[in-house]
Write a protein that holds these residues in place. Structure first.
Motif, PDB file in Angstrom:
ATOM      1  N   ARG A 109       0.606  -1.392   0.035  1.00  0.00           N
ATOM      2  CA  ARG A 109      -0.251  -0.227   0.013  1.00  0.00           C
ATOM      3  C   ARG A 109       0.294   0.958  -0.081  1.00  0.00           C
ATOM      4  O   ARG A 109       0.600   2.447  -0.673  1.00  0.00           O
ATOM      5  CB  ARG A 109      -1.283  -0.048   1.051  1.00  0.00           C
ATOM      6  CG  ARG A 109      -2.090  -0.882   0.932  1.00  0.00           C
ATOM      7  CD  ARG A 109      -2.513  -1.068   2.370  1.00  0.00           C
ATOM      8  NE  ARG A 109      -3.673   0.373   2.703  1.00  0.00           N
ATOM      9  CZ  ARG A 109      -4.301   0.354   2.081  1.00  0.00           C
ATOM     10  NH1 ARG A 109      -5.274  -0.137   1.391  1.00  0.00           N
ATOM     11  NH2 ARG A 109      -4.992   1.709   2.867  1.00  0.00           N
ATOM     12  N   SER A 114       2.196   2.107  -3.891  1.00  0.00           N
ATOM     13  CA  SER A 114       1.150   2.131  -5.116  1.00  0.00           C
ATOM     14  C   SER A 114       0.790   3.308  -4.127  1.00  0.00           C
ATOM     15  O   SER A 114      -0.552   4.518  -5.040  1.00  0.00           O
ATOM     16  CB  SER A 114       0.361   1.308  -4.881  1.00  0.00           C
ATOM     17  OG  SER A 114      -0.748   1.204  -3.892  1.00  0.00           O
ATOM     18  N   MET A 135      -1.440   4.454  -2.049  1.00  0.00           N
ATOM     19  CA  MET A 135      -3.239   4.076  -1.000  1.00  0.00           C
ATOM     20  C   MET A 135      -2.539   4.589  -0.046  1.00  0.00           C
ATOM     21  O   MET A 135      -3.107   5.129   1.505  1.00  0.00           O
ATOM     22  CB  MET A 135      -3.299   3.218  -0.746  1.00  0.00           C
ATOM     23  CG  MET A 135      -3.311   2.405  -2.185  1.00  0.00           C
ATOM     24  SD  MET A 135      -3.573   1.083  -2.424  1.00  0.00           S
ATOM     25  CE  MET A 135      -5.572   0.856  -1.988  1.00  0.00           C
ATOM     26  N   ALA A 151      -2.144   8.289  -5.077  1.00  0.00           N
ATOM     27  CA  ALA A 151      -2.333   6.916  -5.800  1.00  0.00           C
ATOM     28  C   ALA A 151      -2.371   6.759  -7.057  1.00  0.00           C
ATOM     29  O   ALA A 151      -1.647   5.958  -8.136  1.00  0.00           O
ATOM     30  CB  ALA A 151      -3.846   5.660  -5.035  1.00  0.00           C
ATOM     31  N   HIS A 152      -3.583   7.574  -7.853  1.00  0.00           N
ATOM     32  CA  HIS A 152      -3.808   7.136  -9.742  1.00  0.00           C
ATOM     33  C   HIS A 152      -2.576   7.399 -10.259  1.00  0.00           C
ATOM     34  O   HIS A 152      -2.863   7.783 -11.342  1.00  0.00           O
ATOM     35  CB  HIS A 152      -5.317   8.114  -9.752  1.00  0.00           C
ATOM     36  CG  HIS A 152      -4.777   9.287  -9.250  1.00  0.00           C
ATOM     37  ND1 HIS A 152      -4.855  10.863 -10.011  1.00  0.00           N
ATOM     38  CD2 HIS A 152      -4.601  10.048  -8.106  1.00  0.00           C
ATOM     39  CE1 HIS A 152      -4.562  11.972  -9.325  1.00  0.00           C
ATOM     40  NE2 HIS A 152      -5.655  11.753  -8.536  1.00  0.00           N
ATOM     41  N   VAL A 204       0.244   5.090 -10.801  1.00  0.00           N
ATOM     42  CA  VAL A 204      -0.750   4.416 -10.928  1.00  0.00           C
ATOM     43  C   VAL A 204      -0.094   3.949 -12.696  1.00  0.00           C
ATOM     44  O   VAL A 204       0.715   3.336 -13.400  1.00  0.00           O
ATOM     45  CB  VAL A 204      -2.864   3.369 -11.645  1.00  0.00           C
ATOM     46  CG1 VAL A 204      -1.775   2.631 -12.548  1.00  0.00           C
ATOM     47  CG2 VAL A 204      -2.736   2.984  -9.620  1.00  0.00           C
ATOM     48  N   HIS A 248      -1.307  -2.789  -8.949  1.00  0.00           N
ATOM     49  CA  HIS A 248      -1.639  -3.129  -7.775  1.00  0.00           C
ATOM     50  C   HIS A 248      -2.637  -4.184  -7.652  1.00  0.00           C
ATOM     51  O   HIS A 248      -3.588  -3.442  -7.371  1.00  0.00           O
ATOM     52  CB  HIS A 248      -1.589  -2.116  -6.557  1.00  0.00           C
ATOM     53  CG  HIS A 248      -1.650  -2.903  -5.062  1.00  0.00           C
ATOM     54  ND1 HIS A 248      -1.205  -1.621  -4.859  1.00  0.00           N
ATOM     55  CD2 HIS A 248      -2.144  -4.091  -4.669  1.00  0.00           C
ATOM     56  CE1 HIS A 248      -1.684  -2.700  -2.513  1.00  0.00           C
ATOM     57  NE2 HIS A 248      -1.642  -3.419  -3.316  1.00  0.00           N
ATOM     58  N   PRO A 303      -4.750  -5.881  -5.031  1.00  0.00           N
ATOM     59  CA  PRO A 303      -5.005  -5.527  -3.942  1.00  0.00           C
ATOM     60  C   PRO A 303      -5.149  -7.017  -2.964  1.00  0.00           C
ATOM     61  O   PRO A 303      -6.202  -7.809  -3.536  1.00  0.00           O
ATOM     62  CB  PRO A 303      -5.862  -4.395  -3.409  1.00  0.00           C
ATOM     63  CG  PRO A 303      -6.695  -4.584  -4.575  1.00  0.00           C
ATOM     64  CD  PRO A 303      -6.142  -5.129  -5.897  1.00  0.00           C
TER      65      PRO A 303
END
Lengths: 387, 237
Positions: free
Chosen positions: B48, B51, B53, B73-74, B77, B83, B85
């Motif tokens: 997490r 990525s 989060m 996060a976005h 990516v 990821h 999850p």
């Protein structure tokens, strides 16, 4: 008396349907925002109002310059929708987003903020209108083409009567059977019994049709005004467009993904804030257009005009299953028809003791009744599922 | 070997709980690296943190040499971190196909999206059969395939897998691990978090052992599998 009730049915339902389309469009704004944020955007009634007022101003300002009322209406819809969409986005940016940024977990805080934004918008519009015109009541101009009345074929009325009777008989039979089952200690209604009830109520309907054929197939005098036709056509087109957008476009899939699981959606590269903005834009636009159509139907608009339709549309969204788009549209239509039925029939049934002013009592009583049996709403699901 | 991902002295907190206490970890291009450890050791928190989060309070996460730990996060990516999850987290009310489409949210080239979709369907024929079905109606194994397929739709530079075998029948566990090996053979770099240490060490090149927020052991997977401590703690003797 039964004859009058049956005779009135098609026109009452038609009126209810027209009103219901307006509710449906407002309800979509509540339900979409709830879908992505789990927030009841109580300022949505004022977003609707700002669309209605902006539409009125467009009509009044451009009346002389644009002689064609249809083009004028199109402009009012575009401007009313755009103004409402901008207001909706601003409310999100200035009122809700700062709270999200701070990670407010208390659900009451955004709710109070929504109510605050609602009052603020009412007084802001009142201030602007007051400074501009020295009065805050605005009237939609009337046009002959919009007021023109058309007679609908009697057959349509007959079909509406038969369908309604069928549904009413079915509901009554279903509940009677349900209570009987509950009283004898078993729960629910089997699929086979349910089919039996459908057929039985159909037979009963046909029986009434044969016995009372003079009324059912007689002259029903069903009429509709041009402006009502416009309301239905425009709302239907917008609902259809929304359905397409939500189900067939990338943005629509992203909106549904954020509604289901915002955190995972961000792992797909979706910026939830962007999607939230789009949601407010779409809901606001629909609400604004509903405002213009409302003005077209009822003429008078003012800063406080949003409250009652807003509350009703919110109820419609809950009735349909909050967070569910199809449910909101359906809930709006059902509520509109219930309201009109209540308004007309209460007067008859009580010999005028209770007039149309009590229409909401019947509508909301039926609503409570439905929610007692389906607390999750018509289209809602037991588990917290959205959009 | 070129480093795709590097964690330098990463400290992550949940409120006052110090979940990661200075993690150092790296993943080279084309590698499968596994992170094993008991429940609550901080495996999921590590992913997490990578990525975006959750953001580390201290330390750096470098993706292809660039610090990314401050990004949402976005945006991470967008740089190529896929990821998958914990608990699959597929979108239950989207169809299988829509789940895949949303995986390719950042890709606008329709042909490229179709090409990737065909690749996912080739890897998991079961998903092709169920493409019109709602994600929530799939079995656990199918949901895991969908979650992996959805991440592959991003064509990520590195794939983070969080307990892909969790809750699956033994046959399906094998399928998932075979897929991981196959993806690696096709060139994917993978960081695999697993409780099933035995299987994970079989498929991985290198491994890290995580214990209450700290890396206690690191090395080639084969050596770790022979390590007495690891055997005792995670491999059942």
């Amino acid at each position: 008396m039964l004859e009058v009730l049956i005779q009135l049915l098609p026109s009452v339902l038609l009126e209810g349907l027209i009103l219901g389309f307006v509710y449906a469009m407002i309800a979509l704004g509540y339900t979409m925002v709830y879908g992505v944020l789990e927030l009841i955007n109580f300022a949505h009634s004022e977003i609707f109002m700002s669309g209605a007022v902006a539409g009125a101003e467009t009509f009044i300002l451009l009346k002389a310059a644009v002689p064609n009322p249809f083009i004028l209406l199109a402009l009012a819809i575009l401007i009313g929708g755009a103004v409402a969409a901008i207001v909706a986005i601003l409310v999100e940016r200035l009122a809700y987003r700062p709270l999200r940024r701070r990670g407010t977990t208390n659900r009451l805080v955004p709710l109070i903020t929504a109510i605050g934004a609602s009052f603020f918008l009412q007084d802001l519009v009142r201030l602007i209108e007051g400074l501009w015109h020295n009065a805050f009541y605005r009237r939609y101009p009337s046009f002959e083409v919009f007021e023109a009345t058309y007679t609908l074929p009697n057959l349509l009325g007959s079909v509406i009567i038969l369908l309604t009777l069928w549904i009413v008989f079915w509901v009554l039979a279903y509940f009677a059977y349900w209570i009987y089952r509950a009283a004898t200690g078993t729960k629910g209604v089997s699929r086979r019994a349910s089919r039996g009830l459908w057929i039985a109520s159909l037979v009963l309907t046909l029986l009434v049709a044969v016995i009372d054929r003079g009324t059912v197939f007689g002259d029903l005098g069903l009429t509709i005004q041009m402006k009502s036709i416009l309301v239905v056509v425009i709302s239907f087109a917008m609902l259809y467009g929304l359905n397409w957008l939500v189900h067939k476009t990338k943005l629509g899939i992203a909106i549904r993904a954020v509604a289901q699981d915002a955190q995972t959606a961000s792992l797909m590269g979706i910026d939830p804030d962007v999607i939230i903005t789009y949601t407010f834009l779409i809901g606001g636009f629909l609400g604004g257009v509903a405002g213009v159509l409302f003005g077209l139907l009822y003429t008078l608009v003012h800063p406080y005009v949003g409250f009652i339709p807003g509350i009703k549309a919110f109820t419609a969204a809950v009735l349909g299953g909050i967070g569910n788009i199809t449910g909101a549209a359906l809930g709006g239509l059902v509520l509109g028809m219930l309201e009109m039925l209540g308004g007309t029939y209460l007067t008859f049934l009580t010999n005028g003791a209770m007039g149309t002013e009590y229409k909401d009592i019947l509508a909301f009583a039926i609503l409570i009744f439905i929610l007692l049996f389906r607390p999750q709403g018509i289209m809602g699901e037991q588990v917290g599922e959205k959009v | 070997m070129k480093k795709v991902l590097e964690l330098k002295n990463v400290h992550t907190y949940y409120g006052h709980i110090h979940a990661l206490k200075g993690i150092d970890l790296e993943v080279g291009e084309g590698e499968i690296v596994t992170l094993i450890g008991a429940n609550g050791a901080g495996k999921t928190t590590t992913l997490r943190t990578i990525s975006g989060m959750i953001h580390p309070r201290e330390g750096e996460v470098l993706f292809e040499g660039v610090a990314v730990h401050h990004l949402p996060a976005h945006q991470i990516v967008k740089r190529g971190v896929g990821h998958v999850p914990e608990g699959r987290r597929i979108f239950p009310r989207l169809t299988v196909e829509e789940n895949l489409e949303i995986g390719a949210y950042l890709q606008n080239d329709r042909q490229e999206i179709e090409r990737r979709k065909a690749e996912v369907f080739e890897l998991f024929p079961r998903l092709a059969e169920r493409r019109r079905q709602l994600g929530g109606t799939l079995s656990g194994g199918e949901q895991q395939m969908l979650a992996i397929g959805r991440a592959l739709m991003q064509d990520p530079r590195i794939l983070l897998l969080d307990e892909p075998s969790m809750g699956l029948a033994p046959v399906l566990v094998d399928v998932i691990f075979e897929t991981v090996a196959e993806l690696n053979k096709r060139g994917k770099t993978i960081l695999l978090v697993e409780q099933n240490a035995l299987k994970a060490l079989e498929v991985a090149h290198r491994g890290y052992v995580l214990q209450t927020g700290e890396i206690t052991l690191a090395g080639p997977a084969k050596e770790l599998a022979q390590n007495e401590e690891v055997k005792k703690a995670y491999l059942g003797g």
